[in-house]
Design a protein around this motif. Structure first.
Motif, mmCIF file in Angstrom:
data_model
loop_
_atom_site.group_PDB
_atom_site.id
_atom_site.type_symbol
_atom_site.label_atom_id
_atom_site.label_comp_id
_atom_site.label_asym_id
_atom_site.label_seq_id
_atom_site.Cartn_x
_atom_site.Cartn_y
_atom_site.Cartn_z
ATOM 1 N N ASN A 1 -18.854 -5.150 -25.318
ATOM 2 C CA ASN A 1 -18.681 -5.185 -26.771
ATOM 3 C C ASN A 1 -18.597 -6.613 -27.278
ATOM 4 O O ASN A 1 -17.826 -7.425 -26.753
ATOM 5 C CB ASN A 1 -17.408 -4.421 -27.152
ATOM 6 C CG ASN A 1 -17.462 -2.975 -26.686
ATOM 7 O OD1 ASN A 1 -17.900 -2.112 -27.411
ATOM 8 N ND2 ASN A 1 -17.027 -2.720 -25.452
ATOM 9 N N PRO B 1 -17.049 -10.668 -33.353
ATOM 10 C CA PRO B 1 -17.167 -11.967 -34.019
ATOM 11 C C PRO B 1 -15.905 -12.823 -33.840
ATOM 12 O O PRO B 1 -14.786 -12.306 -33.916
ATOM 13 C CB PRO B 1 -17.361 -11.589 -35.496
ATOM 14 C CG PRO B 1 -17.960 -10.223 -35.455
ATOM 15 C CD PRO B 1 -17.321 -9.544 -34.268
ATOM 16 N N THR C 1 -21.260 -11.745 -37.244
ATOM 17 C CA THR C 1 -20.404 -11.155 -38.294
ATOM 18 C C THR C 1 -20.133 -9.670 -38.078
ATOM 19 O O THR C 1 -19.332 -9.084 -38.808
ATOM 20 C CB THR C 1 -21.068 -11.330 -39.673
ATOM 21 O OG1 THR C 1 -22.386 -10.766 -39.643
ATOM 22 C CG2 THR C 1 -21.152 -12.803 -40.044
ATOM 23 N N GLU C 2 -20.778 -9.073 -37.083
ATOM 24 C CA GLU C 2 -20.685 -7.616 -36.903
ATOM 25 C C GLU C 2 -20.189 -7.263 -35.496
ATOM 26 O O GLU C 2 -20.750 -7.713 -34.495
ATOM 27 C CB GLU C 2 -22.066 -6.998 -37.133
ATOM 28 C CG GLU C 2 -22.140 -5.495 -36.904
ATOM 29 C CD GLU C 2 -23.582 -4.987 -36.997
ATOM 30 O OE1 GLU C 2 -23.891 -3.986 -36.329
ATOM 31 O OE2 GLU C 2 -24.382 -5.609 -37.719
ATOM 32 N N LYS C 3 -19.124 -6.477 -35.424
ATOM 33 C CA LYS C 3 -18.627 -5.977 -34.141
ATOM 34 C C LYS C 3 -19.564 -4.875 -33.646
ATOM 35 O O LYS C 3 -19.925 -3.974 -34.411
ATOM 36 C CB LYS C 3 -17.206 -5.426 -34.304
ATOM 37 C CG LYS C 3 -16.603 -4.875 -33.034
ATOM 38 C CD LYS C 3 -15.188 -4.352 -33.299
ATOM 39 C CE LYS C 3 -14.601 -3.720 -32.041
ATOM 40 N NZ LYS C 3 -13.234 -3.201 -32.280
ATOM 41 N N ARG C 4 -19.954 -4.956 -32.368
ATOM 42 C CA ARG C 4 -20.927 -3.982 -31.877
ATOM 43 C C ARG C 4 -20.840 -3.794 -30.366
ATOM 44 O O ARG C 4 -20.592 -4.756 -29.625
ATOM 45 C CB ARG C 4 -22.344 -4.441 -32.237
ATOM 46 C CG ARG C 4 -23.420 -3.387 -31.988
ATOM 47 C CD ARG C 4 -24.805 -3.955 -32.188
ATOM 48 N NE ARG C 4 -25.003 -4.559 -33.515
ATOM 49 C CZ ARG C 4 -26.103 -5.218 -33.839
ATOM 50 N NH1 ARG C 4 -27.073 -5.397 -32.948
ATOM 51 N NH2 ARG C 4 -26.221 -5.724 -35.063
ATOM 52 N N ALA D 1 -26.867 -11.188 -36.219
ATOM 53 C CA ALA D 1 -25.932 -10.265 -36.873
ATOM 54 C C ALA D 1 -24.623 -10.131 -36.096
ATOM 55 O O ALA D 1 -23.578 -9.792 -36.679
ATOM 56 C CB ALA D 1 -26.583 -8.896 -37.043
ATOM 57 N N LEU D 2 -24.662 -10.419 -34.799
ATOM 58 C CA LEU D 2 -23.445 -10.311 -33.986
ATOM 59 C C LEU D 2 -22.389 -11.331 -34.391
ATOM 60 O O LEU D 2 -21.212 -11.159 -34.083
ATOM 61 C CB LEU D 2 -23.781 -10.483 -32.498
ATOM 62 C CG LEU D 2 -24.647 -9.396 -31.854
ATOM 63 C CD1 LEU D 2 -24.934 -9.744 -30.400
ATOM 64 C CD2 LEU D 2 -23.969 -8.035 -31.948
#
Length: 266
Positions: A216, A219, A174-177, A171-172
């Motif tokens: 952090n 993508p 496409t997803e900023k986290r 998921a990383l």
């Protein structure tokens, strides 16, 4: 001036930057006499680069670290990993060899830090912490001496460098986290080769257990951004360094080696 003898542990891309600088006469006060890597072929490749240049001395590729120590180098450059630094630091210092290291994360362990410090003192040797992909050690150390302060370390990086860590998931992509929040000691345990710079900032300021670290994943992000903020009653400083590649870490070793022998020291 008498040339200092130099050896390298860890013969990857960063070590080649140091050797290339030496061959361009940017390190005129050093002779590279030995190389060692987990892969003998890599150590041999590095040594051959020096030997083909016909510098008037030879560089020996070593099959083991003990063989490297027998060369009695004045300085050992370590560009391998925190685990490699943990293995080689005490024997090297007892051998009378000073160390220039990028694997500062190993020093997040307070007991190991103390052992390294004491061993260096007892054997008239030193450990030089190269700045790697950050800077501002002088500012951080000055503020830490001057007054109580809080320090935060925020890193931005793409998801691919995190693939071999416990925090990675598809998921990383496409997803900023925010994938980590804690202190530097916790961070280096989770990311053994990713956050040496966080430990470096901590050692220069408030200590590995007192710095606030945030990592952090973004993508498609290329490179690394490291932002250090230190706040006291009188001083507020921000050091923010973006690097597209890891080359700055290798060049920080070159700069450290030049500083060691310079009559004027920054």
């Amino acid at each position: 001036m008498k040339a200092h003898t130099l050896a390298i542990v860890g013969c990857g891309k960063l070590a080649h930057i140091v050797v290339d600088a030496l061959l361009k006469d940017l390190l005129p006060n050093y002779k590279l006499i030995g190389s060692y890597s987990r892969s003998f072929e890599k150590a041999e490749e590095l040594a051959n680069k020096v030997n083909r240049s016909k510098r008037g001395y030879s560089c020996k590729p070593c099959h083991g670290f003990d063989e490297l120590l027998q060369l009695k180098p004045d300085y050992i450059v370590e560009t391998a990993s925190p685990s490699a630094f943990r293995e080689m630091a005490i024997p090297a210092l007892k051998n009378g060899s000073s160390i220039v290291t990028l694997s500062i994360g190993a020093l997040a362990d307070a007991d190991f830090y103390e052992t390294v410090q004491q061993t260096a003192l007892e054997n008239n040797s030193r450990v030089h912490l190269a700045s790697g992909a950050i800077g501002g050690f002088d500012v951080m150390r000055t503020i830490a001496l001057m007054e109580q302060s809080t320090v935060t370390f925020t890193a931005k990086k793409g998801p691919n460098p995190l693939k071999k860590t416990k925090v990675y998931e598809d998921a990383l992509q496409t997803e900023k986290r925010e994938v980590f929040k804690g202190d530097a000691k916790e961070a280096i345990a989770l990311f053994p080769t990713q956050v040496n710079v966080a430990v470096a900032a901590a050692l220069a300021s408030v200590g590995p257990e007192n710095i606030k670290v945030s990592i952090n994943s973004i993508p498609d992000y290329v490179g690394d951004d490291h932002r250090i903020e230190i706040k006291g009653e009188q001083i507020h400083a921000i050091i923010d360094v973006y690097s597209k590649t890891a080359q700055i870490a290798g060049w920080s070793v070159v700069n450290t080696l030049r500083n060691i022998v310079s009559p004027i020291v920054f």
